[in-house]
Design an enzyme around this catalytic site. Structure first.
Site, short mmCIF file in Angstrom:
data_model
loop_
_atom_site.label_atom_id
_atom_site.label_comp_id
_atom_site.label_asym_id
_atom_site.label_seq_id
_atom_site.Cartn_x
_atom_site.Cartn_y
_atom_site.Cartn_z
CD GLU A 118 -2.10 -1.25 3.02
OE1 GLU A 118 -1.88 -0.32 3.81
OE2 GLU A 118 -2.62 -2.33 3.36
CE LYS A 120 5.33 5.30 6.93
NZ LYS A 120 5.06 6.68 7.36
CG ASP A 122 3.64 12.63 4.43
OD1 ASP A 122 3.70 12.36 5.64
OD2 ASP A 122 4.46 13.35 3.84
CE1 TYR A 230 -2.85 2.72 9.17
CE2 TYR A 230 -2.98 4.32 7.39
CZ TYR A 230 -2.66 4.02 8.70
OH TYR A 230 -2.16 4.97 9.52
CE LYS A 295 -0.15 -2.10 6.45
NZ LYS A 295 -1.44 -1.40 6.41
CE LYS A 319 9.59 7.60 5.46
NZ LYS A 319 9.69 7.85 6.89
CB CYS A 413 17.87 42.19 -19.45
SG CYS A 413 18.42 40.52 -19.81
CB CYS A 416 20.74 41.69 -23.41
SG CYS A 416 19.00 42.08 -23.15
CB CYS A 431 14.67 40.48 -20.83
SG CYS A 431 15.70 41.02 -22.20
CB CYS A 437 18.02 39.10 -24.74
SG CYS A 437 18.56 38.44 -23.15
#
Ligand code: IVH
Length: 676
Positions: A118, A120, A122, A230, A295, A319, A413, A416, A431, A437
């Site tokens: 599954e 994990k 957060d 879960y 698991k 992880k 800029c 340039c 710019c 440029c």
């Protein structure tokens, strides 16, 4: 006077209907009725309950946000401790885990142990207690032995049933899961908080945990929270099935939401495959994860394996590399992009994050830079998620040294010295130098040769920057008269690499109309729009001559993009570039847009292509589908009818499987289109 039986019955019927639709919508993600119809049922129930307040029960779907704010959190002792998981940070550590499992079970190391895999999640762990099917308590994990009573808040989360459905649920069920804020909800929440001046959340995990710890449930109700369960802590009154995966299926039948990305895999290789597939799908998942969990599926084996200190021996979290780290800003510079956009970039003390060493992070634009108030010398949190460009998330203000200063938008800029212009209402400053440029020129050329454009293999950014610096390539056509001798003397080049590049330049001359259009770098014309333009008009002359209205007839082209395309072709300089490229030998085959019928055996069907097909290119597969009347889309959704997958298919395939979209291997697809 007690309410007549008929009213009681009617009330229960309505509640059951609403619970059923909640289940279809939240748990199965497959609503049967439109939202408006759901709202009507809900209003009907509210009206009836208002007439008969004595019949309102706590498990009625109307009673989610009823409670008054609490004064403080009560501590609750968990009936069964809430454990944590051991972590594995590498395949080797995963192998060690499997070795321990098999050896304790006295199995051969190659024995086909089934693992329930599954994501994990957060978020924040939660324990939900149902008595006779009714939600009576929600508690945080706390220290694992006792947590905080957050019943008033979990009741506001629409995907948590206030009453279980079906019949055969246990008389007491204590179920565990993770409450999380989906990515989209997190982004929308923060965007809104920013406009109203409220506090924003640093990440979805803090958002979930913070929301659960509100005293006022009305505040929690406004947070877009969700859940996946879960694990069963305790179940009285039923015999649970013998495997974890079957238990999860049963929890879903009782109305609880389980993660659709769960899979049953075999042995270490199955785990690693799952880890990689989920890793590839990570960015496109609608919720944050920080790894996957395996698991041992068989509960008898779980019992035999038992626990060590605070974690089960039968499970492990594998992880992903951390996506956020801390580092110091050593400088802030402005980069000039292809369209002249000035992007502030933080130069960082190198830090390992998201699996790579990062020394630059984007600050997006000047407003973002000021909002986050990032300064040279600051300690910041840097985030690198997947392939996304690393960004500075926030500043750790407590660590700011004395004497730092705010960074301002430069007036000229930095490359340039042309004026920097920021149009009213635009977040982006640009710019004004255009192709004068060197930075804009170099970026335009990098885009021109890139893989999805003209695909000049081996022509990297450094080489282009050098060629621009010595004024050798002022326009894309000049790439086509580069000679091997002049390339060979450039930095980090030699005869062999120069010869390879000359060959790649030559090979790129034979292209497709859609690549060519994309390579031109017309603002807002990405790969998909270029492909749509090519398919719609079939040849360049028709596109060059198309009016804004005609351009708007192309899929995905709105008025803004249409006028950008028109403006591009109105510019004689751009037409010169195109003619010069054609003179240099760039060519493609025109197609006949009429050849694509509106009707065919695939009419009304949407296909998505993913992975590498071995017997045909994606463009060929796409054309085949279109010729049979079908449509090809770039992303998988519930509306997708078929996903055609080739070698190394990644997140799209996982997503299609989780949405139960029909998938076709390349050979199945060939059989369907009448190939060999
Ligand atoms: S199972 C006895 N499954 O990870 C096993 N936990 O580091 C109990 N978590 O406290 C946990 N996703 O908050 C399990 N699919 C998942 C999970 C998961 C996230 C969290 C959970 C737990 C922590 C342990």
């Amino acid at each position: 006077m007690p309410a007549p039986v008929a009213i009681r019955k009617n009330l229960e019927l309505l509640r059951d209907q609403i619970r059923h639709h909640n289940y279809r919508y939240h748990v199965l993600d497959d609503p049967e009725i439109p939202d408006a119809e759901y709202d009507r049922l809900m209003r009907q129930l509210q009206a009836l309950e208002q007439e008969h307040p004595e019949l309102v029960s706590a498990d009625s779907p109307t009673q989610r946000v009823g409670a008054e704010p609490i004064q403080s959190f009560k501590t609750v002792k968990h009936r069964v401790p809430m454990l944590s998981l051991e972590n594995a940070f590498s395949t080797d550590e995963l192998r060690d885990f499997h070795r321990r499992v098999t050896s304790r079970l006295e199995l051969d190391i190659d024995a086909p142990v089934q693992y329930a895999a599954e994501p994990k999640l957060d978020g924040a762990a939660i324990s939900l207690l149902y008595e006779n099917g009714v939600l009576v308590r929600g508690a945080t994990r706390g220290d694992g032995t006792s947590g905080e009573d957050v019943t008033h808040n979990v009741r506001t989360i629409d995907s948590i049933p206030l009453r279980l459905i079906g019949r055969k649920y246990p008389s007491v069920l204590e179920v565990r899961g993770e409450i999380f804020m989906p990515k989209a909800g997190f982004t929308a929440y923060n965007a809104n908080a920013r406009t109203t001046g409220e506090k924003t959340f640093v990440n979805p995990r803090n958002a979930a945990a913070g929301s659960l710890r509100q005293l006022d449930p009305k505040l929690t109700a406004m947070r877009p929270l969700d859940i996946y369960v879960y694990y069963v802590g305790e179940a009285i009154g039923v015999t649970l099935p013998p495997t974890h995966s079957e238990i999860l299926n049963l929890l879903q039948e009782w109305g609880l939401k389980v993660c659709p990305e769960r899979r049953l895999v075999q042995g270490v290789s199955g785990c690693v495959e799952y880890y990689e597939a989920i890793g590839a799908a990570r960015d496109s998942l609608p919720y944050e994860i920080d790894g996957v969990v395996y698991k041992v599926d068989n509960l008898a084996m779980q019992r035999e394996l038992g626990y060590v200190s605070r974690a089960p021996r039968w499970a492990i979290a594998h992880k992903f590399p951390a996506q956020e780290e801390m580092t110091v800003v050593q400088g802030i510079e402005f980069q000039v992009g292809r369209t002249g956009a000035l992007t502030p970039v933080a130069r960082l003390a190198p830090v390992f994050v998201g699996g790579v060493t990062v020394s630059n992070a984007t600050l997006h634009n000047i407003d973002e830079l000021h909002r986050k108030d990032v300064r040279v010398g600051d300690t910041v949190i840097v985030r690198r998620a997947g392939d996304v460009i690393p960004e500075v998330v926030s500043v750790i203000r407590q660590r700011r040294p004395d004497g730092t200063r705010r960074t301002h938008l430069p007036k000229k800029c930095p490359v340039c010295a042309s004026a920097v212009i920021r149009e009213k209402g635009e977040a982006v400053a640009r710019c004004s130098g255009g192709l004068y440029c060197p930075a804009q020129r170099a970026e335009a050329l990098k885009h021109f040769v890139s893989r999805k454009a003209m695909d000049v293999d081996g022509m990297g950014g450094r080489l282009i920057e050098q060629l621009v610096a010595i004024d050798r390539t002022k326009s894309p056509a000049e790439i086509y008269d580069l000679r091997q001798e002049e390339l060979a003397v450039m930095d980090r080049m030699g005869d062999k690499s120069a010869a390879n590049i000359v060959a790649a330049i030559e090979a790129s001359k034979s292209t497709t109309l859609s690549r060519f259009l994309y390579a031109l770098g017309i603002r807002d014309v990405g790969e998909a729009t270029a492909a749509n333009l090519a398919a719609h008009f079939g040849n360049l002359a028709s596109i060059e001559g198309a009016s804004v209205e005609e351009l708007e007839g192309v899929a995905d082209v709105g008025p803004v993009v249409a006028s950008r395309i028109r403006a591009f072709f109105n510019e004689p300089h751009n037409l010169d570039v195109i003619r010069n490229l054609q003179k240099a030998g760039v060519h493609w085959e025109d197609s006949d847009p009429q050849a694509i019928p509106a009707e065919g055996p695939f009419s009304g069907k949407t296909f998505v292509l993913t992975g590498t097909l071995s017997g045909m290119t994606r463009d060929e597969a796409k054309l085949l589908i279109q010729k049979l009347g079908g449509k090809v889309s770039g992303s998988v959704s519930k509306k997708t009818d078929f996903l055609v997958f080739g070698e190394n298919a990644g997140s799209k395939l996982t997503k299609a499987q989780s949405l139960e979209v029909s998938t076709l291997s390349e050979s199945e697809f060939r059989a369907l289109v009448g190939g060999e």
